[in-house]
Enzyme design. Structure first.
Site, PDB file in Angstrom:
ATOM      1  N   GLU A 113     -34.707 -14.420 -37.758  1.00 36.79           N
ATOM      2  CA  GLU A 113     -34.744 -13.593 -36.556  1.00 36.79           C
ATOM      3  C   GLU A 113     -33.547 -12.667 -36.438  1.00 36.79           C
ATOM      4  OE1 GLU A 113     -35.065 -16.903 -36.589  1.00 36.79           O
ATOM      5  OE2 GLU A 113     -37.206 -17.163 -36.225  1.00 36.79           O
TER       6      GLU A 113
ATOM      7  N   ARG B 173     -47.340 -17.190 -23.492  1.00 34.17           N
ATOM      8  CA  ARG B 173     -48.384 -17.750 -24.344  1.00 34.17           C
ATOM      9  C   ARG B 173     -49.642 -18.090 -23.547  1.00 34.17           C
ATOM     10  NH1 ARG B 173     -50.808 -22.297 -25.591  1.00 34.17           N
ATOM     11  NH2 ARG B 173     -51.341 -22.687 -27.777  1.00 34.17           N
TER      12      ARG B 173
ATOM     13  N   PHE C  87     -36.058 -17.290 -29.861  1.00 33.20           N
ATOM     14  CA  PHE C  87     -35.464 -16.883 -31.143  1.00 33.20           C
ATOM     15  C   PHE C  87     -34.956 -15.438 -31.130  1.00 33.20           C
ATOM     16  CE2 PHE C  87     -38.858 -20.006 -32.579  1.00 33.20           C
ATOM     17  CZ  PHE C  87     -37.991 -21.082 -32.505  1.00 33.20           C
TER      18      PHE C  87
END
Lengths: 268, 314
Positions: free
Chosen positions: B58, B167, B83
């Site tokens: 990342e 999500r 991340f």
């Protein structure tokens, strides 16, 4: 430029580096002096440059070891990208020569650097960008050997090989010293050449103070592979008492020491 | 009653980016081996030559994006919020924000709703971290459609942007015809009793709460904050004033450093403010079912309603 002209240019740049750091009363002379010949070879012999430092056709240079900026600043001033008077104002408020290179403040700086490991990652992105654009610009990035402790360097190296960035040249200023001591004591690098080769780089080891070795190495290209030049250098090169002495990583000469340094570099 | 369509903001954004890329050839999409999860794989399918995989790296994701921006591209870098905003924070700080280059960063799986993965992956700090950076614009769309519109908002804005997405599939309640203005709160409901200021998936829960409050005779205003920075304090002040100084901030993030503190900071010199906050009360997430987690952490529609009622009675 001929090799003797390059040597003379490097002497001038080293002299200005010491003068700048002394005036600023802070900076990093050791790693600046080890990098100087490589910078001179790039800027006076190898890189495609134009009068306008923002010309899109120019090759890019990323000083990932951003603390070694004084010789680069001296070169940018010599090129006319920045007023020469600015050499008197290293690390000063509102002036372009910041303690670490800042691309928005200083013409000729292609990437803000100083936080180690990041420059090489950005340089990899630049090289990928030129590939995607089908442009022929070359990207040169210089990393310190101590900087290679940063995991991000190796993430970027993996990506450079993965994307077959043969327009990227990574130059390792292998002066064997970092702030806390010898690189092999702080965090052993072992066989760097084998490491770079294992990471997919065409790799050469050269004397980083010998233009007869630097110039041909910078010309080398391996199709489909990024190129790494491990330049064996001497930290503090050119000032006798600074050479191979870790104390001069981030210390500034004063008084008699300054006089000696300037004299050794052919100054007053 | 017709079935409510539920979709996640991560997918709204991905869909929006693919559509946008047809118009703008300078868009590059990057992901760090989470394309299946962030939703960016739809971009790879549509434009394989403009999709850059950085591997599970990342920091390099952000550095490479900065390099691409420096060669004239508009890179959209994707990974989980924890991340990007977390692991790659200092790369975002120096290579993107300090350098002020035109990089767009999207952190999916924000908040505690990516329930199964547990506390390691549930990012409750990204709002605080990203809004602390000079030059950074911070976005947080409330539903699929808004996230889709946000792709273009990010593209049109010159400079670093961070957007948090979720999500969790949630009801779609905004329209693709909505005019989204960066830095302007979206007034979803006018009211006079309590001003609810919400962002991300919490806006959907706050809307539900506001409707239930209305049935009880409490008239709540609801401001959706899709732009956390710069924050539209003018609207927040105006609606708070209209609601007798009562303001309730709802965010799926830790209580410290997020939207709640930003609103409180903006109101601190106003007279007669009653402030309350529905957020994660300074503890990490954990595994569970998503509904269970919202309940465990006290950030359901029922919790919002309860806090609003208390504010009105104060």
């Amino acid at each position: 430029m001929t090799v003797s002209e390059l040597k003379e240019k490097a002497r001038q740049i080293r002299l200005e580096t010491i003068e700048m750091v002394a005036k600023a009363t802070s900076g990093h002379p050791g790693g600046s002096l080890s990098a100087t010949d490589l910078l001179v070879a790039l800027y006076y012999s190898k890189m495609r440059l134009f009068d306008d430092p923002h010309d899109e056709r120019r090759d890019r240079f990323v000083l990932s070891k951003g603390h070694a900026n004084p010789p680069l600043y001296a070169i940018l001033a010599d090129k006319g990208y920045v007023d020469k008077d600015e050499l008197n104002y290293l690390r000063r408020l509102h002036h372009p020569f910041q303690g670490h290179p800042e691309s928005n403040k200083c013409p000729g700086i292609d990437c803000s650097t100083g936080s180690l490991g990041q420059g090489i990652s950005v340089a990899t992105g630049m090289a990928l960008g030129f590939k995607l654009k089908k442009a022929d610009n070359q990207v040169y990035a210089m990393v310190g050997d101590g900087e290679l402790d940063e995991g991000l360097c190796w993430e970027a190296f993996m990506a450079a090989a993965n994307y077959k960035l043969d327009n990227l040249t990574v130059i390792v200023d292998r002066n064997m010293l970092q702030l806390d001591g010898n690189t092999e004591d702080v965090m052993a690098h072992g066989d760097l050449k084998a490491k770079f080769e294992a990471f997919g780089f065409a790799t050469d080891v050269i004397n980083g103070h010998d233009f007869e070795e630097i110039l041909p190495a910078l010309d080398k290209k391996a199709e489909g592979k990024p190129h790494c030049i491990i330049a064996m250098t001497v930290k503090g090169k050119g000032v006798s008492y600074m050479e191979n002495n870790v104390e001069w990583h981030g210390s500034v000469p004063k008084g008699e020491q300054l006089e000696t340094a300037l004299k050794e570099l052919g100054g007053k | 009653m017709a079935d409510v369509v539920k979709k996640a903001t991560r997918h709204g954004y991905s869909e929006g980016l693919v559509e946008l890329a047809a118009k703008h050839e300078d868009i590059i999409c990057l992901d760090a081996d989470l394309g299946h999860a962030t939703g960016s794989l739809v971009f790879r399918e549509a434009y394989p030559d403009r999709y850059i995989e950085t591997g599970i790296a990342e920091q390099d994701l952000i550095g490479m994006a900065a390099g691409l921006a420096r060669t004239g591209f508009v890179p959209f870098a994707n990974s989980f919020a924890v991340f990007t905003a977390g692991r790659a924070f200092e790369i975002i700080r120096n290579a993107v924000c300090y350098s002020n280059v035109n990089v767009k960063i999207v952190g999916s799986h924000s908040g505690i709703t990516p329930a199964g993965d547990g506390g390691t992956h549930q990012c409750i700090e990204d709002i605080a971290a990203m809004r602390s950076l000079p030059n950074m614009t911070v976005l947080s769309p409330c539903d699929f459609n808004q996230a889709k519109l946000m792709a273009e908002v990010m593209y049109e804005h010159q400079g670093p942007c961070y957007m948090r997405t979720s999500r969790e599939p949630m009801p779609i309640f905004t329209s693709l015809e909505d005019k989204i203005e960066l830095g302007k709160a979206q007034v979803l409901r006018d009211g006079k009793d309590v001003c609810i200021v919400a962002t991300g998936v919490m806006t959907c829960l706050a809307k539900e709460a506001a409707e239930q409050l209305a049935a009880e005779g409490i008239d709540a205003a609801l401001l959706n904050i899709h732009t956390i920075k710069p924050l539209d304090m003018d609207s927040i002040k105006a609606y708070t004033k209209k609601c007798g100084g009562r303001v309730l901030v709802c965010e799926e993030a830790n209580m410290y450093g997020g939207l709640g503190e930003a609103v409180a900071y903006g109101l601190v010199n106003e007279d007669g403010i009653s402030f309350d906050h529905v957020a994660v009360m300074d503890r990490f997430g954990q595994s569970g079912l998503s509904g269970e987690l919202l309940e465990e952490y006290g950030i359901t529609a029922a919790n919002i309603k309860e806090h609003a009622e208390k504010l009105v009675k104060r």
